[in-house]
Design a protein around this motif. Sequence first.
Motif, mmCIF file in Angstrom:
data_model
loop_
_atom_site.group_PDB
_atom_site.id
_atom_site.type_symbol
_atom_site.label_atom_id
_atom_site.label_comp_id
_atom_site.label_asym_id
_atom_site.label_seq_id
_atom_site.Cartn_x
_atom_site.Cartn_y
_atom_site.Cartn_z
ATOM 1 N N LYS A 55 0.843 -1.187 0.000
ATOM 2 C CA LYS A 55 0.000 0.000 0.000
ATOM 3 C C LYS A 55 0.885 1.247 0.000
ATOM 4 C CE LYS A 55 -3.978 -2.133 2.262
ATOM 5 N NZ LYS A 55 -4.945 -2.070 3.394
ATOM 6 N N THR A 56 0.635 2.149 -0.945
ATOM 7 C CA THR A 56 1.486 3.332 -1.112
ATOM 8 C C THR A 56 0.697 4.613 -0.866
ATOM 9 O OG1 THR A 56 1.023 3.611 -3.473
ATOM 10 C CG2 THR A 56 2.753 2.060 -2.872
ATOM 11 N N ASP A 57 1.433 5.705 -0.618
ATOM 12 C CA ASP A 57 0.763 6.990 -0.413
ATOM 13 C C ASP A 57 1.232 8.077 -1.380
ATOM 14 O OD1 ASP A 57 3.309 7.426 0.599
ATOM 15 O OD2 ASP A 57 2.605 8.495 2.387
ATOM 16 N N GLN A 58 2.420 7.893 -2.011
ATOM 17 C CA GLN A 58 2.928 8.907 -2.932
ATOM 18 C C GLN A 58 3.722 8.242 -4.049
ATOM 19 O OE1 GLN A 58 5.091 12.113 -1.087
ATOM 20 N NE2 GLN A 58 3.365 12.765 0.160
ATOM 21 N N ALA A 59 3.940 8.997 -5.150
ATOM 22 C CA ALA A 59 4.723 8.499 -6.280
ATOM 23 C C ALA A 59 5.537 9.642 -6.871
ATOM 24 C CB ALA A 59 3.810 7.894 -7.346
ATOM 25 N N ILE A 60 6.624 9.279 -7.589
ATOM 26 C CA ILE A 60 7.483 10.287 -8.205
ATOM 27 C C ILE A 60 8.217 9.659 -9.390
ATOM 28 C CG2 ILE A 60 9.555 9.790 -6.835
ATOM 29 C CD1 ILE A 60 10.065 12.802 -6.664
ATOM 30 N N ILE A 61 8.563 10.466 -10.392
ATOM 31 C CA ILE A 61 9.447 10.052 -11.475
ATOM 32 C C ILE A 61 10.825 10.563 -11.120
ATOM 33 C CG2 ILE A 61 9.991 10.245 -13.922
ATOM 34 C CD1 ILE A 61 7.422 8.715 -13.402
ATOM 35 N N HIS A 62 11.777 9.678 -10.951
ATOM 36 C CA HIS A 62 13.098 10.104 -10.473
ATOM 37 C C HIS A 62 14.162 9.102 -10.890
ATOM 38 C CE1 HIS A 62 16.279 10.480 -7.265
ATOM 39 N NE2 HIS A 62 16.172 11.719 -7.664
ATOM 40 N N GLY A 63 15.289 9.617 -11.409
ATOM 41 C CA GLY A 63 16.426 8.764 -11.724
ATOM 42 C C GLY A 63 16.136 7.713 -12.775
ATOM 43 N N GLY A 64 15.211 8.006 -13.699
ATOM 44 C CA GLY A 64 14.914 7.051 -14.757
ATOM 45 C C GLY A 64 13.868 6.012 -14.396
ATOM 46 N N TYR A 65 13.300 6.110 -13.178
ATOM 47 C CA TYR A 65 12.300 5.146 -12.737
ATOM 48 C C TYR A 65 11.076 5.867 -12.178
ATOM 49 C CZ TYR A 65 16.025 1.652 -12.934
ATOM 50 O OH TYR A 65 17.030 0.824 -13.351
ATOM 51 N N ARG A 66 9.985 5.135 -12.139
ATOM 52 C CA ARG A 66 8.796 5.608 -11.436
ATOM 53 C C ARG A 66 8.796 4.930 -10.074
ATOM 54 N NH1 ARG A 66 3.462 4.335 -10.348
ATOM 55 N NH2 ARG A 66 1.950 6.041 -10.589
ATOM 56 N N TRP A 67 8.833 5.734 -8.994
ATOM 57 C CA TRP A 67 8.930 5.212 -7.644
ATOM 58 C C TRP A 67 7.633 5.439 -6.873
ATOM 59 C CZ3 TRP A 67 13.299 2.731 -5.809
ATOM 60 C CH2 TRP A 67 14.436 2.830 -6.623
ATOM 61 N N VAL A 68 7.333 4.539 -5.943
ATOM 62 C CA VAL A 68 6.213 4.729 -5.021
ATOM 63 C C VAL A 68 6.736 4.607 -3.596
ATOM 64 C CG1 VAL A 68 4.437 3.941 -6.613
ATOM 65 C CG2 VAL A 68 5.597 2.266 -5.158
ATOM 66 N N ARG A 69 6.010 5.247 -2.685
ATOM 67 C CA ARG A 69 6.431 5.261 -1.281
ATOM 68 C C ARG A 69 5.456 4.457 -0.427
ATOM 69 N NH1 ARG A 69 6.897 10.831 2.156
ATOM 70 N NH2 ARG A 69 4.649 10.497 2.368
ATOM 71 N N GLN A 70 6.003 3.581 0.419
ATOM 72 C CA GLN A 70 5.193 2.752 1.305
ATOM 73 C C GLN A 70 5.375 3.215 2.763
ATOM 74 O OE1 GLN A 70 6.743 -0.985 2.546
ATOM 75 N NE2 GLN A 70 4.765 -2.021 2.494
ATOM 76 N N PRO A 71 4.313 3.704 3.384
ATOM 77 C CA PRO A 71 4.424 4.054 4.815
ATOM 78 C C PRO A 71 4.718 2.802 5.643
ATOM 79 C CG PRO A 71 2.462 5.023 3.826
ATOM 80 C CD PRO A 71 2.988 4.016 2.844
ATOM 81 N N ARG A 72 5.665 2.918 6.572
ATOM 82 C CA ARG A 72 6.029 1.815 7.453
ATOM 83 C C ARG A 72 5.970 2.292 8.898
ATOM 84 N NH1 ARG A 72 8.711 -2.405 5.197
ATOM 85 N NH2 ARG A 72 10.192 -2.626 6.905
ATOM 86 N N PHE A 73 6.028 1.370 9.820
ATOM 87 C CA PHE A 73 5.892 1.736 11.228
ATOM 88 C C PHE A 73 7.013 2.650 11.704
ATOM 89 C CE2 PHE A 73 9.211 -0.762 13.303
ATOM 90 C CZ PHE A 73 9.543 -1.675 12.325
ATOM 91 N N ASN A 74 8.175 2.598 11.012
ATOM 92 C CA ASN A 74 9.317 3.413 11.430
ATOM 93 C C ASN A 74 9.825 4.310 10.292
ATOM 94 O OD1 ASN A 74 10.242 1.355 9.842
ATOM 95 N ND2 ASN A 74 12.096 0.958 11.067
#
Length: 387
Positions: free
Chosen positions: A299-318
């Motif tokens: 489960k992700t909350d944000q995305a970005i195009i960066h460094g030649g890739y499409r990245w997504v961010r996964q919230p974690r407990f830490n």
Amino acid sequence: MNKCKLKALILTVGAIFMAFLMVNLNSQAARMDMVDVSNNNGYMSTAEYTSMRNEFGVKAVTVKISEGGTYKDPYASSNIANVQSAGMYINGYHFARYATKAQAIAEADFAGQTAKAAGLPVGAVLATDVEAEEQNNQSKATNDRNNAAFMKEIQKFGYRADIYTSGSWANNKMTIKGKTGWIAGYPFVPAGKKWYTNNNAWQWSGSAHFRISYGGFDVSQLYTDYYTAGQKSTVKPTNKGAVKANNKEANKNASKPYTAAKWVKEAKAYTLKTAVKLRTGSSTSSNAITILPAGTTVKTDQAIIHGGYRWVRQPRFNGYGYLATGPASNTLEYVKSDVTHTYYTVKSGDSWWAIAQRNGLSMTTLASQNGKTIYTTIYPGQRLVVR
């Protein structure tokens, strides 16, 4: 006055003005004085650098040395040696990940040691490339303090220091003093206007192409002699006609205006079709937190195009974890593992057909995945992606 004659006169004056304007724009075309090269460009031969010098007027090359506190560019050593063999000035840069003064000093020590091991000569510039999320989250004062600490530390290794950043960050996210700095700003048409003339260099395109080299390159115009070893450049191209024509073509085909990548909201659930590394940052050189197996739901909350890739961010407990969903152009909702390529170095007598046959490809596929056609001439020493 006769209307026909008046119209003809207006057209003639207009034509003269346009001709004058085109001559003026051509005379003010941004120059390809310096190229920067990273691992994204793969192995670069002496022949490729020699072509840049003789046919495009390149005087200096700045190669990636390191990133953060652990990543060493695997091509730094060969790039440094081959640029020197081609008779051009060599410099290096470090992609900064620091957010504190202590981290800046530690990264400078790492970059300096890596540069020494790779053969970067004493007296070369070793710039800090400051454009990452880590610095975006800091105040201008903090970035200034950290950059100053990095540059002071890097000088202990015998290198000259400088800062590379985007035009939108210069004097906003950090201070760039006059007669310093290497600033990126990508106008749609670079000819006709000089940008950042008060700095050492202006990077005006991130997608320049060279005759025998694969892929796009960052090119810059130099305003001072800082990146040519503190002296007037002695590098002379052997084909001035080609330099003029190639420079004009590069200006005409310059990329779209520079815009910094931004994170966007993307609340989504991904089911992985293959195992993938979950990383500490949105870079393939960031440390891996863990390897998520196929079938995992992320489960992700944000995305970005960066460094030649499409990245997504996964919230974690830490904190957060980051994973790539594919190349920057890929909008499919599945995750691919890190992309790696197999390269083939063209030998004398090779052809598109012969190379394609040896690697189980069609000529069209081989040419296409290298950004070329089967009618493009290939040269010994050129590297082609075959897988």
